[in-house]
Design an enzyme around this catalytic site. Structure first.
Site, PDB file in Angstrom:
ATOM      1  N   GLU A   1       3.473 -24.845  21.190  1.00 44.49           N
ATOM      2  CA  GLU A   1       3.407 -26.131  20.678  1.00 44.49           C
ATOM      3  C   GLU A   1       2.306 -26.956  20.942  1.00 44.49           C
ATOM      4  O   GLU A   1       1.807 -27.637  20.199  1.00 44.49           O
ATOM      5  CB  GLU A   1       4.446 -27.059  21.544  1.00 44.49           C
ATOM      6  CG  GLU A   1       6.174 -26.698  21.183  1.00 44.49           C
ATOM      7  CD  GLU A   1       6.526 -25.680  21.953  1.00 44.49           C
ATOM      8  OE1 GLU A   1       6.133 -24.903  22.743  1.00 44.49           O
ATOM      9  OE2 GLU A   1       7.940 -25.398  21.673  1.00 44.49           O
TER      10      GLU A   1
ATOM     11  N   PHE B   1      20.078 -30.165  30.140  1.00 40.22           N
ATOM     12  CA  PHE B   1      19.485 -28.906  29.528  1.00 40.22           C
ATOM     13  C   PHE B   1      18.150 -29.424  28.748  1.00 40.22           C
ATOM     14  O   PHE B   1      18.517 -30.204  27.935  1.00 40.22           O
ATOM     15  CB  PHE B   1      20.251 -28.107  29.112  1.00 40.22           C
ATOM     16  CG  PHE B   1      19.460 -26.887  28.499  1.00 40.22           C
ATOM     17  CD1 PHE B   1      19.115 -26.058  29.525  1.00 40.22           C
ATOM     18  CD2 PHE B   1      19.702 -26.121  26.994  1.00 40.22           C
ATOM     19  CE1 PHE B   1      18.358 -24.686  28.920  1.00 40.22           C
ATOM     20  CE2 PHE B   1      18.867 -25.487  26.848  1.00 40.22           C
ATOM     21  CZ  PHE B   1      18.318 -24.440  27.602  1.00 40.22           C
ATOM     22  N   GLN B   2      17.044 -28.880  28.988  1.00 39.35           N
ATOM     23  CA  GLN B   2      15.998 -29.469  28.273  1.00 39.35           C
ATOM     24  C   GLN B   2      15.617 -30.917  28.170  1.00 39.35           C
ATOM     25  O   GLN B   2      15.123 -31.030  27.140  1.00 39.35           O
ATOM     26  CB  GLN B   2      15.897 -28.590  26.747  1.00 39.35           C
ATOM     27  CG  GLN B   2      15.930 -27.053  27.100  1.00 39.35           C
ATOM     28  CD  GLN B   2      15.954 -26.471  25.991  1.00 39.35           C
ATOM     29  OE1 GLN B   2      16.144 -26.685  24.538  1.00 39.35           O
ATOM     30  NE2 GLN B   2      15.091 -25.156  25.913  1.00 39.35           N
TER      31      GLN B   2
ATOM     32  N   LYS C   1      19.135 -36.321  19.980  1.00 36.48           N
ATOM     33  CA  LYS C   1      19.886 -35.873  18.841  1.00 36.48           C
ATOM     34  C   LYS C   1      20.982 -36.788  18.225  1.00 36.48           C
ATOM     35  O   LYS C   1      21.143 -36.521  17.107  1.00 36.48           O
ATOM     36  CB  LYS C   1      20.659 -34.577  19.484  1.00 36.48           C
ATOM     37  CG  LYS C   1      21.684 -33.875  18.859  1.00 36.48           C
ATOM     38  CD  LYS C   1      21.413 -32.430  19.197  1.00 36.48           C
ATOM     39  CE  LYS C   1      22.348 -31.569  18.141  1.00 36.48           C
ATOM     40  NZ  LYS C   1      22.288 -32.001  16.826  1.00 36.48           N
TER      41      LYS C   1
ATOM     42  N   MET D   1     -19.826 -21.179  31.035  1.00 36.34           N
ATOM     43  CA  MET D   1     -20.362 -22.702  31.576  1.00 36.34           C
ATOM     44  C   MET D   1     -20.250 -22.633  32.766  1.00 36.34           C
ATOM     45  O   MET D   1     -20.988 -23.274  33.669  1.00 36.34           O
ATOM     46  CB  MET D   1     -19.615 -23.719  30.699  1.00 36.34           C
ATOM     47  CG  MET D   1     -20.259 -25.001  30.905  1.00 36.34           C
ATOM     48  SD  MET D   1     -21.892 -24.889  30.303  1.00 36.34           S
ATOM     49  CE  MET D   1     -22.022 -25.892  28.904  1.00 36.34           C
TER      50      MET D   1
HETATM   51  C1  LIG Z   1      -8.061 -25.652  29.348  1.00 38.62           C
HETATM   52  C2  LIG Z   1      -9.391 -25.645  30.361  1.00 38.62           C
HETATM   53  N1  LIG Z   1      -9.804 -25.086  31.207  1.00 38.62           N
HETATM   54  C3  LIG Z   1     -10.405 -25.006  32.019  1.00 38.62           C
HETATM   55  C4  LIG Z   1     -11.741 -25.569  31.647  1.00 38.62           C
HETATM   56  C5  LIG Z   1     -13.099 -25.761  32.492  1.00 38.62           C
HETATM   57  N2  LIG Z   1     -14.162 -24.900  31.758  1.00 38.62           N
HETATM   58  C6  LIG Z   1     -15.219 -25.501  31.000  1.00 38.62           C
HETATM   59  S1  LIG Z   1     -16.149 -24.444  30.338  1.00 38.62           S
HETATM   60  C7  LIG Z   1     -15.207 -23.011  30.645  1.00 38.62           C
HETATM   61  C8  LIG Z   1     -15.807 -21.789  30.675  1.00 38.62           C
HETATM   62  C9  LIG Z   1     -15.498 -21.458  29.019  1.00 38.62           C
HETATM   63  O1  LIG Z   1     -15.584 -20.147  28.967  1.00 38.62           O
HETATM   64  P1  LIG Z   1     -15.702 -19.403  27.522  1.00 38.62           P
HETATM   65  O2  LIG Z   1     -14.621 -19.950  26.755  1.00 38.62           O
HETATM   66  O3  LIG Z   1     -15.756 -17.951  27.502  1.00 38.62           O
HETATM   67  O4  LIG Z   1     -17.011 -19.884  26.859  1.00 38.62           O
HETATM   68  P2  LIG Z   1     -18.667 -19.949  27.419  1.00 38.62           P
HETATM   69  O5  LIG Z   1     -18.758 -20.952  28.383  1.00 38.62           O
HETATM   70  O6  LIG Z   1     -18.717 -18.498  27.900  1.00 38.62           O
HETATM   71  O7  LIG Z   1     -19.541 -19.955  26.048  1.00 38.62           O
HETATM   72  C10 LIG Z   1     -14.246 -23.546  31.630  1.00 38.62           C
HETATM   73  C11 LIG Z   1     -13.358 -22.673  32.411  1.00 38.62           C
HETATM   74  C12 LIG Z   1     -11.623 -26.362  30.661  1.00 38.62           C
HETATM   75  N3  LIG Z   1     -12.588 -26.947  29.829  1.00 38.62           N
HETATM   76  N4  LIG Z   1     -10.292 -26.167  29.840  1.00 38.62           N
END
Ligand SMILES: Cc1ncc(C[n+]2csc(CCOP(=O)(O)OP(=O)(O)O)c2C)c(N)n1
Length: 559
Positions: A48, A110-111, A160, A473
């Site tokens: 979803e 439920f749900q 529903k 990052m």
């Molecule tokens: C849903 C979610 N969880 C955690 C984060 C924290 N976060 C920001 S950038 C990042 C790393 C992203 O890694 P990747 O997709 O491999 O991209 P890269 O930075 O290596 O280009 C994370 C974990 C986020 N932005 N979104």
């Protein structure tokens, strides 16, 4: 008399809906039974969250509201991230959730989940419809609220018994909601004052945000910039709102913005912010932001005025309408285009001092290079979606977006997993445009199941994974600010993405060095099915410039 489910489907058709993105549940079977004979197309996603992002991608690409329909309880809670993503970026969505019968609400049935309560702070508005007689009016209002003023997602929770109950069907022609009257026209006297202030400015910078794209104000911005000869900086969300190859364009500003756009904002005597909200990624330390500038702020949402940065001259109104008026006034006030020779030479010197650059080497394919190549090869009509991380910032820096609605990215919430489902949605809205999701190996794994959706509906799109085997990052933060004490960032058990793609029935391709890229990307553009391209990159490559969180332009790191 019509059944609630019939009222719902007929109303969606009246609203011009083409696609509904969603995933089924028994509580919605009355609706499916009506959809069975309707012209609406239901796109079943595998999760979803992805349905919400796909509807969001459709909305960002088309400018219309995206529609998503999911079941009660876990189906509804799974859309929370998609809803928050759209809310933060002001994207119009109408999200329909099934709910347990009204008689059971509050009984831990439920749900059952109180989705209206859960989403109160992340939706523009939401409804729990308790009476089938209110249904048609509610749908009309939901579309109106989602698409007017500052756009945003609206949720309608449908028990529903409301879907199976009967009522007289009359779809309202108009909407009247007490207290909701978005102001489109800006105040004329104020616009005149602004034109006056612009005519006195020596070092102006126009700072555009996502509002420029949402209101379709890009042409008006270009007209203004050229008339007053002012450089233009953009937020991440504003990219595409001004031609990326225009000589007045400074690129992105803020945390990973160009050195020269940040310096220009810092030295400006006038900031003209249009459809932007002075997000902390842009301003850094608020008290050090544009210290010498008078700040003009044009925005449809009165609540954003002086929320973060103290504004000197606000105008509340639709960016396109306000700029149209402003351009007339500016023409009256400024007879001869100002030269601004010293201002532009100052900017040029910053540009020469710290250009955007990276070093190519034999060891690995550089992500920045890949992005420049995609920009060169994909053509002006290409639409790019991204996820979140280093790859997203490299796209913002190195891809030259020339037209609005060609970059789809989660700016406000920063949602990893957004890119692939958004690509599915936008490809349906714009079937003739090549759609490319540029992602990281971490982000791709958040919604990679949606390759199945793209294969099922024969939606050709390209996923380019800049695969550095790490949450890049976060690793960059650990490298720069935590003495390289890498923790919780390595992705050691990544799947073989090429084999994974093939197992879904998509094409899986691999780029190992620069010379592989051209033929493989050409092949990908020609494919009639989804393609995943895996590109190994160096995990220690970093995004620069960088203004550390909470820092100011003085703290900018250029390498
Ligand atoms: C849903 C979610 N969880 C955690 C984060 C924290 N976060 C920001 S950038 C990042 C790393 C992203 O890694 P990747 O997709 O491999 O991209 P890269 O930075 O290596 O280009 C994370 C974990 C986020 N932005 N979104």
């Amino acid at each position: 008399m019509k059944k609630g489910a019939e009222i719902l489907v007929e109303s969606l058709i009246k609203e011009g809906v083409e696609y509904i993105f969603g995933l089924p549940g028994a509580v919605l079977c009355d609706v499916y039974d009506v959809l069975y004979d309707s012209p609406l197309k239901f796109i079943i996603t595998r999760h979803e969250q992805a349905a919400a992002h796909a509807a969001d991608g459709y909305a960002r690409g088309s400018g219309k509201a995206g529609v998503c329909m999911v079941t009660s309880g876990p189906g509804a809670t799974n859309i929370v991230t998609g809803l928050a993503t759209a809310y933060m970026d002001s994207i119009p969505l109408v999200i329909i959730t099934g709910q347990v019968p009204t008689s059971m609400i509050g009984d831990d049935a439920f749900q059952e989940a109180d989705i209206a309560g859960i989403t109160r702070t992340i939706s523009k508005y939401n409804y729990l419809v308790k009476d089938v007689n209110d249904l048609a009016r509610t749908i009309k209002e939901a579309f109106y609220i989602a698409t007017t003023g500052r756009p945003g997602p609206v949720l309608i929770d449908l028990p529903k018994d409301v879907l199976s109950g009967k009522a007289k069907y009359e779809y309202p022609e108009e909407v009247h909601i007490r207290g909701y009257n978005p102001n489109v026209q800006g105040h004329l006297k104020q616009i005149e004052k602004i034109a006056e202030r612009i005519s006195e400015s020596e070092k102006p910078v126009i700072y555009i945000g996502g509002g420029v794209i949402l209101s379709g104000a890009d042409q008006e911005v270009e007209k203004l910039a050229e008339a007053i000869n002012a450089p233009v900086a953009s937020t991440l969300m504003g990219l595409g709102g001004f031609p990326g190859d225009h000589e007045l364009f400074l690129g992105m500003l803020g945390m990973h913005g160009t050195y020269w756009s940040n310096m220009a904002v810092n030295h400006a005597d006038l900031i003209i912010a249009v459809g932007a909200r002075f997000d902390d990624r842009v301003t850094g330390r608020i008290d050090k932001f544009a210290p010498n500038a008078t700040v003009i702020h044009i925005d449809i949402d009165p609540a954003t005025i002086s929320k973060n940065v103290q504004v000197d001259l606000p105008v509340v109104g639709d960016a396109k309408e306000v700029l149209r008026e402003l351009n007339v006034k500016v023409k009256e006030k400024i007879k001869k285009k100002p030269e601004r020779a010293s201002w532009f030479s100052e900017i040029k010197s910053w540009k020469e001092k710290h250009p955007l650059s990276y070093t190519r080497d034999k060891k690995s394919v550089k992500p920045q290079w890949v992005i420049e190549k995609i920009c060169e090869m994909a053509g002006e009509n290409a639409i790019i979606t991204t996820d979140v991380g280093q790859h997203q910032m490299w796209v913002a820096q190195y891809y030259k977006f020339k037209k609005p609605r060609t970059l789809l990215t989660s700016g406000g919430l920063g949602t990893m997993g957004y890119g692939l489902p958004a690509a599915i949605g936008v490809k349906l809205a714009k079937p003739d445009c090549p759609v490319i999701n540029i992602t990281g190996d971490g982000s791709f794994q958040m919604n990679m199941q949606e390759i199945a959706t793209a294969v099922a509906y024969k939606i050709p799109l390209i996923v380019v994974i800049l695969n550095n085997n790490t949450y890049g990052m976060v690793r960059q933060y650990q490298s720069l600010f935590y003495n390289k004490r890498y923790y919780a960032t390595d992705l050691d058990a990544n799947p073989d993405f090429v084999a994974l793609a093939q197992s879904f029935g998509a094409a899986g391709l691999r780029v190992e060095n620069e010379k592989d890229f051209d033929p493989i990307f050409k092949q990908a553009l020609a494919e009639k099915r989804p393609v995943i391209i895996d590109i190994k990159t160096d995990k220690d490559e970093k995004v620069f410039p960088m203004v550390p969180s909470g820092g100011s332009v003085k703290d900018i790191m250029v390498n």
